[in-house]
Design an enzyme around this catalytic site. Structure first.
Site, PDB file in Angstrom:
ATOM      1  N   PHE A 134     -88.834   9.686  38.708  1.00 38.10           N
ATOM      2  CA  PHE A 134     -89.276   8.777  37.653  1.00 38.10           C
ATOM      3  C   PHE A 134     -90.297   9.524  36.794  1.00 38.10           C
ATOM      4  O   PHE A 134     -91.220  10.136  37.325  1.00 38.10           O
ATOM      5  CB  PHE A 134     -89.908   7.537  38.295  1.00 38.10           C
ATOM      6  CG  PHE A 134     -90.114   6.402  37.348  1.00 38.10           C
ATOM      7  CD1 PHE A 134     -89.128   5.457  37.136  1.00 38.10           C
ATOM      8  CD2 PHE A 134     -91.311   6.267  36.664  1.00 38.10           C
ATOM      9  CE1 PHE A 134     -89.327   4.395  36.269  1.00 38.10           C
ATOM     10  CE2 PHE A 134     -91.518   5.211  35.786  1.00 38.10           C
ATOM     11  CZ  PHE A 134     -90.518   4.276  35.584  1.00 38.10           C
ATOM     12  N   ASP A 209     -93.013   8.335  47.314  1.00 39.05           N
ATOM     13  CA  ASP A 209     -93.039   7.216  46.377  1.00 39.05           C
ATOM     14  C   ASP A 209     -92.014   6.197  46.891  1.00 39.05           C
ATOM     15  O   ASP A 209     -90.817   6.503  46.993  1.00 39.05           O
ATOM     16  CB  ASP A 209     -92.667   7.729  44.981  1.00 39.05           C
ATOM     17  CG  ASP A 209     -92.683   6.628  43.926  1.00 39.05           C
ATOM     18  OD1 ASP A 209     -92.445   5.451  44.281  1.00 39.05           O
ATOM     19  OD2 ASP A 209     -92.903   6.946  42.747  1.00 39.05           O
ATOM     20  N   TYR A 234     -94.077  -5.098  42.277  1.00 41.63           N
ATOM     21  CA  TYR A 234     -93.453  -6.040  41.339  1.00 41.63           C
ATOM     22  C   TYR A 234     -91.940  -5.907  41.303  1.00 41.63           C
ATOM     23  O   TYR A 234     -91.274  -6.621  40.570  1.00 41.63           O
ATOM     24  CB  TYR A 234     -94.037  -5.895  39.919  1.00 41.63           C
ATOM     25  CG  TYR A 234     -94.024  -4.482  39.375  1.00 41.63           C
ATOM     26  CD1 TYR A 234     -92.866  -3.923  38.862  1.00 41.63           C
ATOM     27  CD2 TYR A 234     -95.181  -3.715  39.384  1.00 41.63           C
ATOM     28  CE1 TYR A 234     -92.846  -2.631  38.380  1.00 41.63           C
ATOM     29  CE2 TYR A 234     -95.185  -2.414  38.899  1.00 41.63           C
ATOM     30  CZ  TYR A 234     -94.007  -1.875  38.397  1.00 41.63           C
ATOM     31  OH  TYR A 234     -94.006  -0.591  37.928  1.00 41.63           O
ATOM     32  N   LYS A 235     -91.379  -4.956  42.069  1.00 39.07           N
ATOM     33  CA  LYS A 235     -89.920  -4.803  42.091  1.00 39.07           C
ATOM     34  C   LYS A 235     -89.369  -5.679  43.230  1.00 39.07           C
ATOM     35  O   LYS A 235     -89.365  -6.893  43.112  1.00 39.07           O
ATOM     36  CB  LYS A 235     -89.560  -3.316  42.215  1.00 39.07           C
ATOM     37  CG  LYS A 235     -89.937  -2.549  40.932  1.00 39.07           C
ATOM     38  CD  LYS A 235     -89.739  -1.061  40.991  1.00 39.07           C
ATOM     39  CE  LYS A 235     -90.142  -0.432  39.654  1.00 39.07           C
ATOM     40  NZ  LYS A 235     -90.328   1.028  39.721  1.00 39.07           N
ATOM     41  N   ARG A 385     -77.252  -0.069  35.352  1.00 39.19           N
ATOM     42  CA  ARG A 385     -77.904  -0.113  36.663  1.00 39.19           C
ATOM     43  C   ARG A 385     -77.985  -1.561  37.144  1.00 39.19           C
ATOM     44  O   ARG A 385     -78.390  -2.448  36.388  1.00 39.19           O
ATOM     45  CB  ARG A 385     -79.303   0.479  36.468  1.00 39.19           C
ATOM     46  CG  ARG A 385     -80.038   0.853  37.695  1.00 39.19           C
ATOM     47  CD  ARG A 385     -81.339   1.549  37.310  1.00 39.19           C
ATOM     48  NE  ARG A 385     -82.309   0.609  36.780  1.00 39.19           N
ATOM     49  CZ  ARG A 385     -83.621   0.674  37.006  1.00 39.19           C
ATOM     50  NH1 ARG A 385     -84.122   1.648  37.732  1.00 39.19           N
ATOM     51  NH2 ARG A 385     -84.433  -0.212  36.489  1.00 39.19           N
TER      52      ARG A 385
HETATM   53  C1  LIG Z   1     -91.226   1.639  38.843  1.00 36.86           C
HETATM   54  C2  LIG Z   1     -91.691   3.015  39.181  1.00 36.86           C
HETATM   55  C3  LIG Z   1     -92.956   3.456  38.796  1.00 36.86           C
HETATM   56  C4  LIG Z   1     -93.808   2.568  37.950  1.00 36.86           C
HETATM   57  O1  LIG Z   1     -95.101   3.024  37.716  1.00 36.86           O
HETATM   58  P1  LIG Z   1     -96.180   1.996  37.136  1.00 36.86           P
HETATM   59  O2  LIG Z   1     -97.418   2.786  37.069  1.00 36.86           O
HETATM   60  O3  LIG Z   1     -96.224   0.830  38.068  1.00 36.86           O
HETATM   61  O4  LIG Z   1     -95.699   1.557  35.783  1.00 36.86           O
HETATM   62  C5  LIG Z   1     -93.350   4.718  39.216  1.00 36.86           C
HETATM   63  N1  LIG Z   1     -92.543   5.511  39.968  1.00 36.86           N
HETATM   64  C6  LIG Z   1     -91.299   5.092  40.328  1.00 36.86           C
HETATM   65  C7  LIG Z   1     -90.442   5.987  41.147  1.00 36.86           C
HETATM   66  C8  LIG Z   1     -90.839   3.853  39.937  1.00 36.86           C
HETATM   67  O5  LIG Z   1     -89.624   3.457  40.282  1.00 36.86           O
END
Ligand SMILES: *Cc1c(COP(=O)(O)O)cnc(C)c1O
Length: 426
Positions: A134, A209, A234-235, A385
């Site tokens: 990400f 992560d 939040y996911k 997705r």
């Molecule tokens: C959703 C997600 C994030 C989100 O980061 P925020 O700081 O909460 O916006 C980071 N890393 C991964 C792998 C994600 O899927």
């Protein structure tokens, strides 16, 4: 009723309804406030709203804030909420009480943890991550390279699906490896224990992560002997937009670990108002400042629901839903060149499925789906997705989603110009 999806030729909507009737997790759907007529396949990006959340947040606002005022820092336990809720997330990731604490945003928590991890290997000069990670993870690691590197920035090595692989980049110069357990684009899942073992054999620190893992697949950090982890709530955990991240630090590292940001809520004695920083014992030192307590309240309501979830059942249903989707896509969408990008081997798959086709604009297809009540999302350059959150997605939802997708492709309605318009968020 068999718990595995039957062969594709035998599947019809009635079969899906029968699978739903036999689903041990079926009762959870009632505990979410989902809009009528929506098939929600984006809970991997923003989880749905638990019915209990609004009332709980309302109570926190009216009673704890409105009436309790500043007294609530003690009387309502505000000050220790990040540790208390951390303890409730712990069983979802194979962690022990006292090993998890709430953080700020996921990005901020990555920074907090990765700097601490790099400092445990000061003589090593390399951080390893993955090109397909990400992007915020990669962006934040650029700052970690500079700040944890001392006089010269740390070097970055990225593994890639097309090579180099992990074993090619690991060496005695690698300080830290930061990987996302379930990939946000493809849904591919690493073998967490095996990767951790290989990283440890090279003498490096493993940081996971868990954004697309927590609440999606069972995770056992302590069994794997991992070092640090973080993720968002939040996911799949349904903590609500902007709910805080969490940080896990293995017990053995807690007394030596030095977080990047040394804020007063991570101080050993915050209300001594000392001029110097002294780290709190344990994972508490990873706290920074005043927590976003209204978001914490929303997360608290959703964690009540998670107390009742059997993670083995969750995984079983997740695999049934993703397998059902994959087999329906194979059977009904191949005519439009649709291919499944997510691994078909269940051990290598999280709780989402991504598909692509050369014969349609994936972005426009997803917009057309959303207009028809099937909410998924699009990730550039070409992935459609779909997240399958076992607490509220049904087998019949999967059936309906594929039927709508087939119709959107067959009628080519996605070509209508309004579906090509892009918002700020895709
Ligand atoms: C959703 C997600 C994030 C989100 O980061 P925020 O700081 O909460 O916006 C980071 N890393 C991964 C792998 C994600 O899927």
């Amino acid at each position: 009723m068999s718990l595995t999806a039957p062969a594709t030729h035998a599947i019809d909507r009635a079969t899906c309804e029968a699978l739903d009737a036999a689903d041990p997790l079926a009762g959870f759907r009632e505990r979410f406030d989902l809009p009528e007529g929506v098939v929600y396949l984006d809970g991997n990006s923003l989880g749905a709203l638990p019915r209990a959340t609004a009332g709980h947040v309302q109570r926190v606002i009216a009673e704890e804030w409105g009436t309790g005022l500043i007294r609530s820092w003690n009387d309502a336990g505000w000050f220790t909420k990040p540790q208390a809720l951390g303890d409730r997330i712990a069983p979802l990731i194979g962690a022990a009480a006292g090993e998890v604490v709430l953080g700020d945003s996921t990005s901020a928590s990555l920074f907090q943890v990765a700097v601490a991890a790099a400092r445990l290997r000061p003589e090593r000069r390399v951080i390893v991550s993955e090109r397909g990670n990400f992007p915020t993870d990669l962006y934040v690691l650029e700052a970690v390279q500079e700040l944890a590197g001392g006089a010269a920035p740390l070097e970055r090595r990225l593994i890639d699906d097309d090579g180099p692989g992990l074993d090619e980049v690991l060496g005695d110069d690698v300080a830290v490896v930061v990987l996302t357990h379930v990939n946000y684009r493809t849904g591919r899942m690493y073998d967490l224990a095996d990767v951790t073992r290989r990283v440890h054999e090279a003498g490096a620190i493993m940081v996971w992560d868990l954004c697309h893992s927590v609440g999606a697949v069972p995770v056992d950090l302590n069994a794997a002997g991992a070092d640090f982890a973080f993720g968002c709530t939040y996911k799949y955990l349904n903590g609500g937009p902007g709910s805080p991240s969490f940080i896990w630090v293995a017990e053995r590292h807690q007394s030596a670990a030095r977080p990047a940001i040394t804020g007063w809520h991570g101080h050993a004695d915050p209300f001594s108002f000392d001029v110097g920083y002294a780290p709190a014992p344990g994972v508490t030192r990873f706290r920074v400042g005043t927590p976003q307590l209204l978001s914490v309240a929303a997360l608290e309501a959703s964690l009540d629901l998670w107390e009742d979830v059997d993670l083995a059942q969750l995984r079983e249903k997740s695999l049934r839903l993703t397998e059902l989707f994959i087999s329906l896509v194979d059977a009904r969408l191949a005519a439009w060149g649709v291919e499944v990008v997510t691994p078909r081997q269940s051990a290598r798959r999280g709780s989402q499925v991504s598909i692509r086709t050369d014969r349609a604009d994936g972005y426009a297809v997803v917009q057309a789906l959303i207009e028809r009540g099937v909410i998924g999302d699009y990730r550039a350059p070409d992935l459609m997705r779909f997240g399958f959150t076992p607490l509220y997605v049904t087998h019949a939802d999967v059936w309906d989603a594929v039927a709508v997708l087939e119709d959107v492709l067959a009628t080519e309605v996605w070509r209508e110009p309004r579906f090509a318009r892009r918002g700020a968020v895709t």
